[in-house]
Scaffold this active site. Structure first.
Site, PDB file in Angstrom:
ATOM      1  N   ILE A  77       0.909  -1.314  -0.195  1.00  0.00           N
ATOM      2  CA  ILE A  77       0.044   0.087  -0.076  1.00  0.00           C
ATOM      3  C   ILE A  77       0.875   1.385   0.008  1.00  0.00           C
ATOM      4  CG2 ILE A  77      -1.859   1.381   1.188  1.00  0.00           C
ATOM      5  CD1 ILE A  77      -2.519  -1.756   0.421  1.00  0.00           C
ATOM      6  N   GLY A  78       1.915   1.188   0.701  1.00  0.00           N
ATOM      7  CA  GLY A  78       2.971   2.277   0.611  1.00  0.00           C
ATOM      8  C   GLY A  78       2.488   3.393   1.626  1.00  0.00           C
ATOM      9  N   LEU A  79       1.548   2.792   2.779  1.00  0.00           N
ATOM     10  CA  LEU A  79       1.320   3.785   3.830  1.00  0.00           C
ATOM     11  C   LEU A  79       0.613   4.667   3.455  1.00  0.00           C
ATOM     12  CD1 LEU A  79       4.513   3.832   6.194  1.00  0.00           C
ATOM     13  CD2 LEU A  79       2.153   2.452   6.684  1.00  0.00           C
ATOM     14  N   CYS A  99       7.576  -1.275   8.471  1.00  0.00           N
ATOM     15  CA  CYS A  99       6.723  -1.471   7.270  1.00  0.00           C
ATOM     16  C   CYS A  99       7.814  -1.885   6.160  1.00  0.00           C
ATOM     17  CB  CYS A  99       6.250   0.025   7.066  1.00  0.00           C
ATOM     18  SG  CYS A  99       5.287  -0.250   5.395  1.00  0.00           S
ATOM     19  N   ILE A 115       3.702  -9.701  14.892  1.00  0.00           N
ATOM     20  CA  ILE A 115       4.867  -9.265  13.928  1.00  0.00           C
ATOM     21  C   ILE A 115       4.121  -8.476  12.609  1.00  0.00           C
ATOM     22  CG2 ILE A 115       6.393 -11.022  14.224  1.00  0.00           C
ATOM     23  CD1 ILE A 115       5.444 -12.424  11.622  1.00  0.00           C
ATOM     24  N   ASN A 116       4.996  -7.748  12.199  1.00  0.00           N
ATOM     25  CA  ASN A 116       4.432  -7.002  10.775  1.00  0.00           C
ATOM     26  C   ASN A 116       4.570  -8.056   9.648  1.00  0.00           C
ATOM     27  OD1 ASN A 116       3.566  -4.969   8.810  1.00  0.00           O
ATOM     28  ND2 ASN A 116       4.290  -3.649  10.330  1.00  0.00           N
ATOM     29  N   THR A 117       3.918  -7.707   8.452  1.00  0.00           N
ATOM     30  CA  THR A 117       4.188  -8.446   7.111  1.00  0.00           C
ATOM     31  C   THR A 117       5.705  -8.895   6.950  1.00  0.00           C
ATOM     32  OG1 THR A 117       4.144  -6.621   5.985  1.00  0.00           O
ATOM     33  CG2 THR A 117       2.005  -7.565   6.245  1.00  0.00           C
ATOM     34  N   GLY A 151      -0.646 -11.877  13.104  1.00  0.00           N
ATOM     35  CA  GLY A 151      -0.085 -12.554  12.037  1.00  0.00           C
ATOM     36  C   GLY A 151      -0.971 -13.638  11.892  1.00  0.00           C
ATOM     37  N   GLY A 152      -1.883 -13.851  10.945  1.00  0.00           N
ATOM     38  CA  GLY A 152      -2.603 -14.844  10.372  1.00  0.00           C
ATOM     39  C   GLY A 152      -3.840 -15.234  11.262  1.00  0.00           C
TER      40      GLY A 152
HETATM   41  C1  LIG Z   1      -3.629  -4.123   3.782  1.00  0.00           C
HETATM   42  C2  LIG Z   1      -2.885  -4.037   4.997  1.00  0.00           C
HETATM   43  C3  LIG Z   1      -2.208  -2.782   5.354  1.00  0.00           C
HETATM   44  C4  LIG Z   1      -1.686  -2.800   6.397  1.00  0.00           C
HETATM   45  N1  LIG Z   1      -1.087  -1.485   6.818  1.00  0.00           N
HETATM   46  C5  LIG Z   1      -0.251  -1.435   8.073  1.00  0.00           C
HETATM   47  C6  LIG Z   1      -0.096  -0.180   8.265  1.00  0.00           C
HETATM   48  O1  LIG Z   1      -0.287   0.723   8.147  1.00  0.00           O
HETATM   49  N2  LIG Z   1       0.814  -0.122   9.667  1.00  0.00           N
HETATM   50  C7  LIG Z   1       1.044  -1.328  10.354  1.00  0.00           C
HETATM   51  O2  LIG Z   1       2.082  -1.155  11.152  1.00  0.00           O
HETATM   52  N3  LIG Z   1       1.077  -2.433   9.799  1.00  0.00           N
HETATM   53  C8  LIG Z   1       0.402  -2.550   8.682  1.00  0.00           C
HETATM   54  N4  LIG Z   1      -0.096  -3.853   8.186  1.00  0.00           N
HETATM   55  C9  LIG Z   1       0.352  -5.023   8.804  1.00  0.00           C
HETATM   56  C10 LIG Z   1      -0.639  -5.600   9.696  1.00  0.00           C
HETATM   57  O3  LIG Z   1      -0.989  -4.889  10.607  1.00  0.00           O
HETATM   58  C11 LIG Z   1      -0.415  -6.839  10.486  1.00  0.00           C
HETATM   59  O4  LIG Z   1       1.025  -6.807  11.245  1.00  0.00           O
HETATM   60  C12 LIG Z   1       0.173  -7.974   9.543  1.00  0.00           C
HETATM   61  O5  LIG Z   1      -0.896  -8.002   8.466  1.00  0.00           O
HETATM   62  C13 LIG Z   1      -0.063  -9.407   9.888  1.00  0.00           C
HETATM   63  O6  LIG Z   1      -1.346  -9.587  10.342  1.00  0.00           O
HETATM   64  P1  LIG Z   1      -2.508 -10.441   9.619  1.00  0.00           P
HETATM   65  O7  LIG Z   1      -1.782 -11.719   9.031  1.00  0.00           O
HETATM   66  O8  LIG Z   1      -3.613 -10.810  10.731  1.00  0.00           O
HETATM   67  O9  LIG Z   1      -2.869  -9.546   8.518  1.00  0.00           O
HETATM   68  C14 LIG Z   1      -0.860  -3.721   7.091  1.00  0.00           C
HETATM   69  C15 LIG Z   1      -1.332  -5.148   6.512  1.00  0.00           C
HETATM   70  C16 LIG Z   1      -2.183  -5.422   5.411  1.00  0.00           C
HETATM   71  C17 LIG Z   1      -2.779  -6.611   5.052  1.00  0.00           C
END
Ligand SMILES: Cc1cc2nc3c(=O)[nH]c(=O)nc-3n(C[C@H](O)[C@H](O)[C@H](O)COP(=O)(O)O)c2cc1C
Ligand SMILES: Cc1cc2nc3c(=O)[nH]c(=O)nc-3n(C[C@H](O)[C@H](O)[C@H](O)COP(=O)(O)OP(=O)(O)OC[C@H]3O[C@@H](n4cnc5c(N)ncnc54)[C@H](O)[C@@H]3O)c2cc1C
Ligand SMILES: Cc1cc2nc3c(=O)[nH]c(=O)nc-3n(C[C@H](O)[C@H](O)[C@H](O)COP(=O)(O)OP(=O)(O)OC[C@H]3O[C@@H](n4cnc5c(N)ncnc54)[C@H](O)[C@@H]3O)c2cc1C
Ligand SMILES: Cc1cc2nc3c(=O)[nH]c(=O)nc-3n(C[C@H](O)[C@H](O)[C@H](O)COP(=O)(O)O)c2cc1C
Ligand code: FES
Ligand code: FES
Lengths: 253, 305, 305, 253
Positions: free
Chosen positions: B81-83, B138, B198-200, B247-248
């Protein structure tokens, strides 16, 4: 995303295309709105999340009791949706569709993207807005599909075409003088939308249905970015909540 | 200690879903993961979440990356998305949009330590904001190919600097999986009140037909759950501050698993795109009922074998 | 240059599957991933693989970890085998077991640099062995909680030391995803002839019913494919040596994706447990035929968009 | 792992248990061998890999044309296998089963693990080896299942029991004097196998079917480790190729 289990009333295949009819008593779709759809193996105790995301599909038609989806089978998600023996899960109708103002208007569609124009034509007729329908039938389309389209849009002008960029021109040319119309409603392949946007810029307002990859379909993920003009600046907006139908002049392609 | 009871439709009122996170009472342990719940959808999730957490905000508006921004993969998705966000000023102007009767956490990201601190200063005096989550991870915003905050040194520096203005408010450090144990220790030492893991995970999708890279971005969804669980488990063993797991998560059992692994609260991201968080909470409540447990007991309910 | 043609049953003989890896001609780009193909099964995969690669061997026999050793997760599995193997001596005694008319690569692991070198010395004079893959990344064999070869320093040291005895034979460094770009650069600088990316990713499975950790181990399978593709793609941009791709391959299209991302050859691990490698090769051949490409052209066939 | 698409001839449910019969013209199973089984949604263009791994299940019976599997529905994999409307994929019969020597022998089984004893009894009968069958029927078992078991093993001594550890004792006690037999063949819950192994140590040889989690089922992954005595040392061997049936004295539990 809330998905409802619905009863499938009919499944039809025309070559690579499929029609799915299901009982729908929820909020009725506006023309140009879409639903998110997925299957759940009815034998599975826990719903399978493979494929992971539901698929966005336009509301093709709705008669107050049954919803129709019309789609091309491309990958696994649409193949599963077209298949037998599975439960269907769908969302409420989503997004912003076509706005109905005065007429007469022209509806321009191409390929499988003609889908939302059926419900649009129904609403225009209901509102007493005069409209003509122009549809591209690609030469490559399976015969069954072409036959079905002409049956389904009996009053439409069908324009058989060769390729995609050629298509847009041929369809627009078949319309002739645009000044007869108060507006253009389009849903078709990218080159067609481009062409419609271009001709409408100097003539009459247009409304175009765009398609972007979607994940959440409720405005949360910002995944379905569409470039638009916002206060003179190019910015990304979300197709799933601000669209999928946009006025031609708003789109910043 | 009085814990707020969640009144969740369809959930047994006798199941105690409340948890405490850095002194903040949450009616349920669920929190939307940053960037995965828009204002437009707040209405749908009343009673489901224990706190609100909007998309990461940056000092200035960001237009985000050109489409395509999402792609599907096995058991998950990739996003880039690029924040995209309206920037700090507009975010603050519209802060009341998030008034839904829940503690409000905000996620912040910046390019430099100074900018991180400047943002925290603005939030320090904001009564509406209960806690600040630093997005140190990110994968889509790159600086010369390297991620901001790749190592414990940077984590330590940013957290310590943000700690100062935010003396009154809990500070969470959101970390990537890469080097997570060392980074979590660094965050704790620098004064973080919790770590979010964790983050992605950096990933790539190719289109073999077009022979093109379809998308470089971050992997989320069930595919990363075992990795996130491992991070939560390992980090819980070595830090004293609470861990927020993410995460997931796509089911109530997943929520329970994260809490058993040591998480004090659990964020739901892409899972909320494919299932209803409400359903997950109901499943979680059913799990607690069946096992005769309260949500806040789970972190200690893991048994050795 | 003459490339060997694979004679694969059911595959168009006009599709050229051959690739060259560090001067070694492989009839197909497929290689079994270390630890995922036993001698007992060699017969089944004739004509499918371009080289043979047995399970990692260690200086002394290893009994391996107590069961359970495997668990299933979304789109993948976790294993914690603990490098069970008969040890170097027995392995060398039975080396003829792997005589199936294919180049033989061996995977080695050890606890110290000295042991790595000692093993390489033994293989240096072994005519049967065409190349040595250093397993610098096993997540299941831990030393005080840290993995052996966590960083570029150790990678550099081990590779440089093993380079000496193996002067005549190609040396591959198999790396974990964590820090993969820096580690790959270090491996190349220290003299590795190729890098193999990636090994399994540390992960954990919990049993919520028993409230126990079911398994801590390494995640493999389609879940990690986008992560592995990213590693292959990023590393290919910065190193000059060939990259061998591995992680989540279950189809011929997956093979093509890894090669488009930059891999010169592709290893198949857990995918071979759930599908037939033969089928994957046929799908890969069909892909090449449809796109009018030869296997060895794929690494350069990625187009920008 | 090579999996064959086979024709399902019959699906039956007894409470939480299921019987699956499919046409099988490949190599016939030895008693104690198993197959790896998974479903593929027949509507899916690419086979789904969710759940990822196939499931190991004993060959319950085989009449030269049809294979039978008998299993308990536990998680997603077995639920899908028991469900309707899916394609069945199975491997060849795998592993080392029971060795048939002289008789008379006793067959001891419990719970759903009785499965392989049916084919074993058939082979013993065919080889003219006298045998008695002793089966535990847990009190908790659904009636339909108990009824089916007694129908399926008409000559068996059925021992109704309460819990698992109690079960093993009760079943063994029902056998009485073991010295009548030249061997014990067992397949049951862990405590039963333990008990059989223990009593057989000082009396007659036993052969036990073990169950370990499996991934590759062809000896490749070393995932199915079973502790055994090898030249006096405790070592792990692979249930899928060295077993799943082991002589009691070899197992190093
Ligand atoms: C579409 C999308 C946008 C995200 N935007 C952010 C963000 O702005 N800031 C952030 O810290 N993490 C962001 N994340 C990461 C999520 O907060 C989360 O850490 C990650 O997706 C893992 O969790 P999940 O498997 O439940 O999606 C984003 C994830 C997704 C899928
Ligand atoms: C608002 C909207 C309405 C749509 N209405 C229709 C319709 O009425 N009829 C119709 O045939 N198609 C329609 N589409 C396109 C349709 O959603 C895709 O063809 C479909 O998602 C492809 O899924 P798949 O499983 O077949 O392909 P896969 O390649 O397996 O899909 C993989 C992923 O990419 C996404 N994706 C692939 N192609 C497209 C695409 N062209 N547009 C958006 N996402 C895509 C999928 O949703 C999925 O997340 C619409 C798209 C949108 C956004
Ligand atoms: C050689 C062998 C023969 C077997 N024969 C039978 C039989 O005839 N009848 C029968 O009812 N059961 C049998 N089992 C056990 C059966 O394989 C498991 O009950 C089944 O795999 C559980 O799958 P699930 O999808 O229901 O459970 P899940 O919990 O979803 O399974 C998750 C994973 O764990 C594995 N697993 C879970 N439980 C077991 C178990 N007890 N043993 C081995 N793996 C397990 C699964 O295979 C899968 O990989 C046998 C096991 C083995 C190894
Ligand atoms: C059961 C199993 C055993 C493995 N053993 C080894 C090993 O001995 N040495 C090694 O370098 N990698 C080992 N691996 C890792 C694989 O070689 C491969 O890097 C990893 O599984 C990712 O590929 P995949 O997704 O195709 O399985 C093992 C993986 C599995 C699943
Ligand atoms: S699909 Fe998520 S914002 Fe539109
Ligand atoms: S299941 Fe892989 S070795 Fe037995």
């Amino acid at each position: 995303m809330k998905l409802h289990t619905v009863e499938v009333l009919q499944r039809e295949r025309f070559g690579d295309h499929a029609l799915l009819r299901y009982r729908w008593t929820g909020s009725p779709p506006e023309p140009g709105q879409f639903v998110m759809a997925r299957v759940a193996s009815s034998t599975s105790p826990t719903r399978s999340l493979d494929p992971f995301l539901p698929r966005p599909l336009f509301a093709h038609d709705y008669d107050g009791e049954a919803m129709r989806l019309l789609f091309e089978i491309r990958g696994r998600g649409t193949a599963l949706l077209a298949g037998e023996g599975t439960e269907l899960l769908v969302s409420d109708p989503l997004g912003r569709g076509y706005t109905i103002d005065g007429g007469p208007v022209a509806l321009v569609g191409g390929g499988v993207w003609v889908s939302p124009l059926k419900l649009l034509a129904r609403h225009l007729a209901r509102s007493g807005v005069a409209h003509d329908v122009y549809l591209e039938i690609p030469a490559a389309a399976p015969e069954a599909y072409a036959a079905w389209i002409s049956g389904s849009y009996p009053d439409a002008t069908l324009v058989p075409t060769g390729g995609a960029s050629d298509a847009s021109r041929a369809v627009l040319e078949s319309i002739g003088d645009l000044s007869r119309y108060a507006g253009l409603y389009a849903s078709g392949p990218a080159p067609m939308l481009d062409a419609v946007k271009r001709v409408s810029r100097d003539t009459i307002p247009s409304q175009l249905a765009v398609r972007e990859r979607m994940a959440c379909a409720n405005g949360s993920c910002y995944g379905c970015a569409v470039p638009v003009w916002e206060a003179g600046e190019r910015a990304y907006t979300r197709a799933c909540v601000e669209g999928p139908v946009f006025p031609g002049e708003v789109l910043a392609w | 200690m009085v814990t707020r009871r969640a009144t969740v439709v369809g959930t047994d009122p006798d199941v105690d879903l409340g948890v405490k996170l850095c002194g903040i009472l949450l009616a349920t342990p669920l929190i939307p993961a940053a960037g995965t719940l828009a204002k437009e959808t707040l209405g749908e999730v009343k009673g489901v979440y224990g706190a609100m957490l909007p998309k990461t905000v940056t000092p200035r508006p960001r237009a985000g990356n050109p489409p395509p921004r999402v792609a599907e993969v096995s058991s998950g998705m990739i996003n880039s998305i690029g924040l995209q966000n309206p920037g700090l000023d507009r975010f603050l102007e519209n802060l009341t949009d998030y008034d839904v009767g829940l503690p409000l956490f905000v996620s912040v990201a910046a390019d430099t330590v100074g900018e991180f601190v400047a943002m925290c200063e603005r939030f320090a005096g904001e009564e509406r904001v209960s806690a600040v989550e630093l997005n140190l991870s990110c994968p889509n915003v790159e600086h010369g190919g390297l991620q901001f905050c790749a190592g414990p040194g940077t984590v330590r520096e940013v957290v310590a600097a943000c700690r100062v203005p935010l003396s009154g408010k809990p500070l969470f450090a959101k970390l990537t999986n890469e080097g997570v144990v060392n980074n979590a220790v660094a965050a704790e030492e620098a004064g973080a009140d919790a770590v979010t893991l964790i983050n992605t995970i950096p990933a790539l999708v190719l289109d073999p037909r077009e022979r093109q890279v379809s998308l470089r971005g971050g992997l989320s969804g069930p595919a990363i759950k075992p990795i996130a669980l491992r991070a939560v488990y390992e980090v819980s063993q070595v830090v004293g501050v609470p861990v927020i797991g993410v995460g997931g998560v796509t089911s109530g059992t997943d929520v329970a698993e994260f809490m058993l692994a040591g998480a004090a609260a659990v964020q739901v991201g892409s899972g909320s795109f494919v299932r209803e968080p409400q359903e997950m909470l109901e499943e979680f409540a059913a799990y607690l009922r069946k096992n005769g447990l309260r949500a806040r007991d789970l972190a200690d309910a893991l048994t050795e074998r």
